[in-house]
Design an enzyme around this catalytic site. Structure first.
Site, PDB file in Angstrom:
ATOM      1  CB  VAL A 261      67.753 101.197 -13.983  1.00 29.08           C
ATOM      2  CG1 VAL A 261      66.364 100.596 -14.087  1.00 29.08           C
ATOM      3  CG2 VAL A 261      67.700 102.555 -13.292  1.00 29.08           C
ATOM      4  CD  GLU A 262      68.399  97.785 -18.751  1.00 30.75           C
ATOM      5  OE1 GLU A 262      68.421  96.551 -18.567  1.00 30.75           O
ATOM      6  OE2 GLU A 262      67.525  98.343 -19.416  1.00 30.75           O
ATOM      7  CB  SER A 263      73.277  95.149 -15.068  1.00 37.77           C
ATOM      8  OG  SER A 263      74.166  96.235 -15.307  1.00 37.77           O
ATOM      9  CE1 TYR A 366      65.081  99.864 -17.637  1.00 31.73           C
ATOM     10  CE2 TYR A 366      64.616 101.702 -19.097  1.00 31.73           C
ATOM     11  CZ  TYR A 366      65.455 100.696 -18.671  1.00 31.73           C
ATOM     12  OH  TYR A 366      66.686 100.525 -19.271  1.00 31.73           O
TER      13      TYR A 366
END
Length: 634
Positions: A261-263, A366
């Site tokens: 999800v982040e990167s 998120y």
């Protein structure tokens, strides 16, 4: 009962104990084979009388090969469709009683006939020793309650025996302390999953989130199989390490999917807000979790350091909010923002859960993104998704380095591609890895030993072609390049110096290393080396009149230049003095030069120019209709 005898005899005779096998030797094995042969032939009378029955000396001729099924030995001729019934305490107690009878009979026996004439007295001794060992093992087993068989659980490779994996069996297993070290007796299903995905699934511990956003992101990922494949392939290098760290901390295993999800599992990713690494740490947050950021390395990109910091941060947030969904929201939005949103809802008498809070769209999506990935990993077939196989095995191991080394040389000695080396060591900001500070590199598991051997054999000069140089005074890149014997273009490229920028005093630059230089980069430079830049402004040549008592130092301070530069411009000593009215040469920024020269001259034209009346000034500021239209289009 037959199965109980078979398990005990197998445990006794097949034990790899070094102090037991030499004493028993071939004779005890023959005795064990005889007993098992009787069990296989259905001789239940052995349980009642415990009398040995003779078999041929060549026991292998009459013994059926045995197979391992769920940790217990069974003959190949018997049905091996299902796992054997586990030993019960009462059964083992009965076996112990039979073993005692066998021990007494073996001690009293003087005839070699129970085994075979060819075996004679050594066989009797072997039978006695086997009975003693059976007695010892079975008495130990009586003290251990054997649970009903459960599904195989996760075997987590632990750093120490005191660590407990995050995923526990359905029925708690008691620690086996009575069995000797090295015993092969199975007490539970301990085989680790072969695939890392299965290990992650078994460690799911967060409550599921179910809403339309989750379904929306499920469709997003499954409709882009190539994108999903690329992310998974990038994660292959790092996922095992993250799962290990989560289990050591007893944290939910689905948090290993958070870098998707982040990167998208890209350790080189940098956001528009300057968050970096696969865990996307902001500079200030990274420093608060001891992630070094200097000219040599950025630990926000480091695989080990950033994972440690991310899990520390998540644990801290979970301790603050007591809810993993709120902790994840705080990881994305900030703990202060989530805390204020909760306080606002409490004042209004509203719920304080993740779905109750008012939050930005990014944070609102998120946790649903993570939940969607969790669902896809849990059941790929249900989403028609294909996850590449990732072995449940470490991808890399860390190797200590004791001298500075070039990135290219380290990759060559390890026999890996430079791209793969950089993917495992993404924190390296420069083409050199310094031994001071971090002092370790990550290499693929099988290439670590290759690197060590090649490093020991390497003798062709220095390992590093670069070193660090501290800039003594503010200067241009051209001046710095001349001092260190490099071209300006190479110095700019190596240190990422943009055009029209000055290098401020005290900055650390990476420069070429001379063959005569023996020292590596110091600890202080490795931990604190930084590059500070200032805009390069156009300088204008001007002259000013010295006042009475002026010195180089006084004039330099007045015009905000260095004493050394002012003395050099006027070819005088740094401690020189000027006569009143003497012309002093200065190189000042264009605006400062105009201001300095303007002080000595009056501007009559400016004084003679009439000022506009307030009405005219107001008319000049009023925009036209065309200006209003143009403004509306911007």
């Amino acid at each position: 009962m037959l199965l109980a005898w078979a398990q005990v005899l197998h445990m006794t005779t097949a034990s790899p104990e070094k102090d037991f096998m030499p004493r028993l030797g071939r004779c005890s094995r023959i005795a064990a084979l005889a007993a098992v042969n009787l069990l296989l032939s259905g001789c239940a009378g052995l349980v009642e009388t415990a009398r040995p029955v003779s078999i041929p000396v060549d026991a292998s001729a009459v013994m059926a090969p045995s197979v391992q099924v769920s940790g217990a030995m069974q003959p190949a001729s018997a049905s091996t469709v299902g796992a054997p019934e586990p030993l019960q305490v009462a059964q083992v107690a009965q076996v112990a009683q039979v073993a005692r009878v066998t021990q007494v009979q073996a001690a009293a026996s003087t005839e070699p006939a129970p085994i075979a004439a060819a075996a004679a007295a050594p066989v009797a001794e072997g039978t006695k020793l086997a009975a003693e060992t059976i007695l010892q093992k079975t008495e130990q087993l009586v003290q251990i309650p054997v649970r009903p068989q459960v599904q195989p659980q996760v075997q987590v490779p632990l750093r120490s025996q005191a660590d407990i994996p995050a995923v526990q069996p359905q029925a708690a297993l008691e620690t086996v302390t009575s069995l000797p070290a090295g015993s092969s007796q199975p007490v539970a299903a301990t085989e680790a999953p072969r695939e890392l995905w299965d290990r992650i699934r078994r460690g799911y511990a967060m409550p599921d989130l179910q809403n339309d956003l989750v379904k929306q992101h499920e469709r997003f990922y499954t409709s882009r199989p190539e994108y999903l494949q690329r992310m998974v392939e990038r994660s292959r290098k790092y996922l095992f390490h993250i799962v290990e760290e989560l289990e050591l901390r007893n944290m939910p295993a689905e948090l290993a999917l958070l870098p998707f999800v982040e990167s998208a599992f890209n350790p080189q990713a940098v956001s528009s807000a300057r968050a970096a690494g696969m865990w996307q740490f902001m500079p200030a947050t990274g420093r608060s979790f001891d992630l070094k950021q200097n000219i040599f390395r950025d630990d926000r990109r480091d695989v080990l350091a950033s994972t440690r910091a991310a899990l520390d941060y998540l644990q801290k947030l979970y301790g603050m909010f007591g809810n993993w969904h709120l902790a994840l929201a705080a990881y994305n939005w900030g703990e202060g923002s989530v805390g204020r949103a909760i306080a606002r809802n409490q004042r209004l008498g509203l719920g304080t859960g993740y779905q109750d809070l008012s939050m930005p769209n990014e944070t609102r999506n998120y946790v649903p993104k993570l939940q969607a990935l969790k669902n896809i990993v849990a059941s790929p077939q249900g989403f028609n998704a294909e996850l590449p196989v990732i072995d449940n095995h470490p991808y890399f191991q860390d190797v200590q380095i004791r001298r500075d080394i070039d990135v290219a040389l380290a990759a060559k000695l390890a026999d890996v591609r430079i791209e793969d080396f950089k993917a495992l060591n993404p924190s390296a900001n420069r083409p050199i890895i310094v031994a001071a500070g971090n002092g370790k590199i990550l290499l693929p598991w099988d290439n670590a030993e290759v690197f060590k051997r090649n490093l020991e054999a390497h003798s062709a000069g220095h390992l590093a072609s670069w070193t660090a140089w501290q800039v003594p005074s503010t200067m241009s890149a051209a001046d710095a390049a001349r001092r260190v014997g490099m071209s300006e273009s190479e110095l700019r490229r190596l240190n990422n110096i943009p055009a029209r920028m000055l290098i401020k005093a005290g900055s650390t630059l990476v420069v070429s290393r001379s063959p005569q230089m023996q020292d590596d980069v110091s600890n202080h430079q490795a931990d604190n080396g930084a590059l500070s830049l200032a805009p390069e402004v156009a300088l204008r040549k001007t002259t000013v009149k010295a006042r009475k008592g002026d010195t180089v130092e006084l004039m330099a301070r007045r015009h905000r230049v260095s004493s050394e530069s002012l003395a050099q411009w006027n070819r005088v000593a740094v401690n020189a003095s000027f006569k009143a009215g003497e012309s002093v040469l200065l190189f000042l920024p264009a605006r400062a030069a105009a201001a300095s020269s303007g002080k000595a001259q009056k501007r009559p034209a400016a004084a003679a120019s009439p000022r506009p009346t307030p009405q005219k000034a107001t008319a000049q500021k009023r925009p036209s209709s065309n200006d209003k239209k143009a403004e509306g289009k911007r």
